[in-house]
Design an enzyme around this catalytic site. Structure first.
Site, PDB file in Angstrom:
ATOM      1  CG  ASN A 394      -2.125   0.926   1.008  1.00 37.42           C
ATOM      2  OD1 ASN A 394      -2.031   1.936   0.323  1.00 37.42           O
ATOM      3  ND2 ASN A 394      -3.250   0.611   1.630  1.00 37.42           N
ATOM      4  CG  ASP A 395       1.644   3.093   3.716  1.00 34.64           C
ATOM      5  OD1 ASP A 395       0.622   3.739   3.413  1.00 34.64           O
ATOM      6  OD2 ASP A 395       1.795   2.517   4.806  1.00 34.64           O
TER       7      ASP A 395
END
Length: 465
Positions: A394-395
């Site tokens: 994600n990040d």
């Protein structure tokens, strides 16, 4: 009992084996050999330590019992712990190293005669300084690691916990530790000794609570370094060569790894040491959610895109670890390769929640090492790739890191996944990543969200291919 010269030689051999272990662990291909070197070095160090004691007594039997009990507990945890819980396990082990340093320092201070350090109230000045520093760093490591464990386990919020004047308070507490060590060395008073340890426990908490979830991999690495320096400090107190060498190796290698990771995340190394970064994870969390709907698909849609691609890059993340999807992913990749599709893996330096987390998972699924590439080696390939298959990351794929100065992850190098012709993003929901930041990639025209458990979705894709 063996002579001092002979024990020094054996300690040197164990130190060389520890160096070879670190060298081996620097590459997936040689990591097993590195582990074996480390095990052999530790066996030699422990054996020599017992042989230097000389006369065996009832106390020595107790030590053996505790070694067996502790070893059994450690082995049980190692066999039972899932890979998803490895980051918090590492943080927990670091805390024990720090606490051990504190206990040894307390023992040396209360009974210096047993360690040939002098007498109560008349301890050698050099030894007192060494044990004080070792105890302080050990206490910081213990309490800081406990906070890291709680954050990683989800018991405590992963968001930064800050208050006005936090850095000034940390600075004053840090100065007070050195002042207490000075007065302790001058008076050898127990009150100064216990006050120094208590304040060190406190500063360990205050250093870690302002650090956000996205930066936890660096925190774990830094705490690893602290634990090494604590061990080295106590090694000087005990005049134990093996402990000094081992502690220095762990401390320096942990610091170097932290520096490399800080560089990979565009963070300041000194701000890590001082607990000064973490950012405001609440900024811009929902900024993108109301702008436009996402494009979602199913396993059949994903299979169609994948089998019609000429090149695919797999981007694994913590979600893959949680779902234990690495074996299903390997099966999917093997199926794609049978259709003459070029497949590579892109691993961000801080993917997951500890250094090397994704590499270990992929190795567990027998993914060939030459198919796994780090950010710098593969980032330019995304623009020429047909499909990026993001599974649980994600990040590390969030384009906002390059565009939004207000974001807590701004400046962190990320994988240029959005440059692919198509992006398949496997995720349970649109919830933000561990940094608490909404991912702009979800809303791109070339992104198809696959809302499901990573393992089940991957297995379904394999069936459809």
């Amino acid at each position: 009992m063996i002579s001092a010269n002979l024990s020094a030689i054996f300690y040197l051999v164990s130190g060389i084996l520890f160096i070879l272990a670190l060298r081996g662990l620097s590459s997936p291909e040689t990591s097993r050999q590195g582990n074996l070197f480390g095990i052999l070095g530790m066996i030699i160090a422990i054996t020599v330590t017992f042989l230097t004691v000389g006369n065996f007594s009832t106390s020595t039997i107790y030590v053996f019992i505790f070694l067996l009990v502790g070893g059994a507990i450690g082995a049980f945890i190692a066999f039972k712990i899932p890979m998803t819980a490895m980051p918090e396990l590492v943080a927990g082990f670091h805390s024990l190293v720090g606490l051990a340093a504190v206990f040894v320092a307390i023992s040396a201070f209360k009974n210096p005669e047993a360690f040939n350090l002098g007498f109560p109230g008349d301890i050698k000045l050099a030894s007192l300084i060494e044990m004080s520093i070792g105890a302080a760093v050990g206490a910081i490591t213990f309490s800081g690691s406990i906070i890291a464990f709680l954050k990683l386990r989800g018991i405590m919020s992963g968001s930064p916990i800050t208050f006005p004047g936090q850095h000034i308070v940390n600075l004053l507490i840090g100065i007070s530790i050195f002042v207490l060590i000075y007065f302790l060395c001058s008076s050898q008073s127990e009150s100064f000794f216990w006050s120094m340890i208590a304040i060190s426990f406190l500063i360990g908490v205050l250093l870690i609570i302002p650090i956000g979830g996205a930066d936890m991999p660096v925190v774990i690495s830094m705490l690893n370094s602290y634990s090494g320096w604590a061990a080295a400090g106590i090694g000087f107190t005990l005049e134990n060569t093996a402990l000094i060498i081992t502690g220095a190796l762990v401390g320096s290698s942990g610091a170097i790894l932290s520096y490399i990771m800080c560089k990979g995340m565009n963070r300041s190394f000194f701000s890590v040491i001082l607990g000064g970064f973490g950012g405001d994870a609440s900024v811009s969390n929902d900024k993108k959610k109301d702008q436009k709907p996402v494009k979602s698909g199913n396993a059949e849609d994903a299979a169609f895109l994948l089998k019609n691609a000429s090149s695919v890059i797999i981007v694994p993340g913590y979600g893959m670890a949680v779902a234990q999807a690495q074996h299903a992913l390997r099966e999917m990749v093997d199926t794609l390769k049978k259709n003459d599709i070029k497949v590579s893996y892109a691993v961000h330096p801080v993917a997951g929640r500890m250094p090397g987390h994704m590499n270990v998972l992929l190795a567990e699924a027998n993914v060939p090492y030459d198919e796994v590439f780090e950010l710098d080696d593969i980032n330019n390939d995304f623009a020429n790739t047909d499909v990026a298959f993001v599974i649980g990351a994600n990040d590390v794929t969030n384009p906002v890191a390059k565009t939004d100065p207000q974001s807590p992850i701004f400046g962190m190098p990320v994988l240029d996944v959005e440059k692919c012709k198509s992006v398949l993003f496997v995720k349970r929901s649109l919830s933000p990543g561990y940094a608490g930041v909404d991912n702009e990639l979800f809303y791109r025209e070339n992104t198809m969200m696959l809302f499901a458990d990573a393992k089940k979705m991957t297995e379904d894709i394999v069936k459809n291919i």
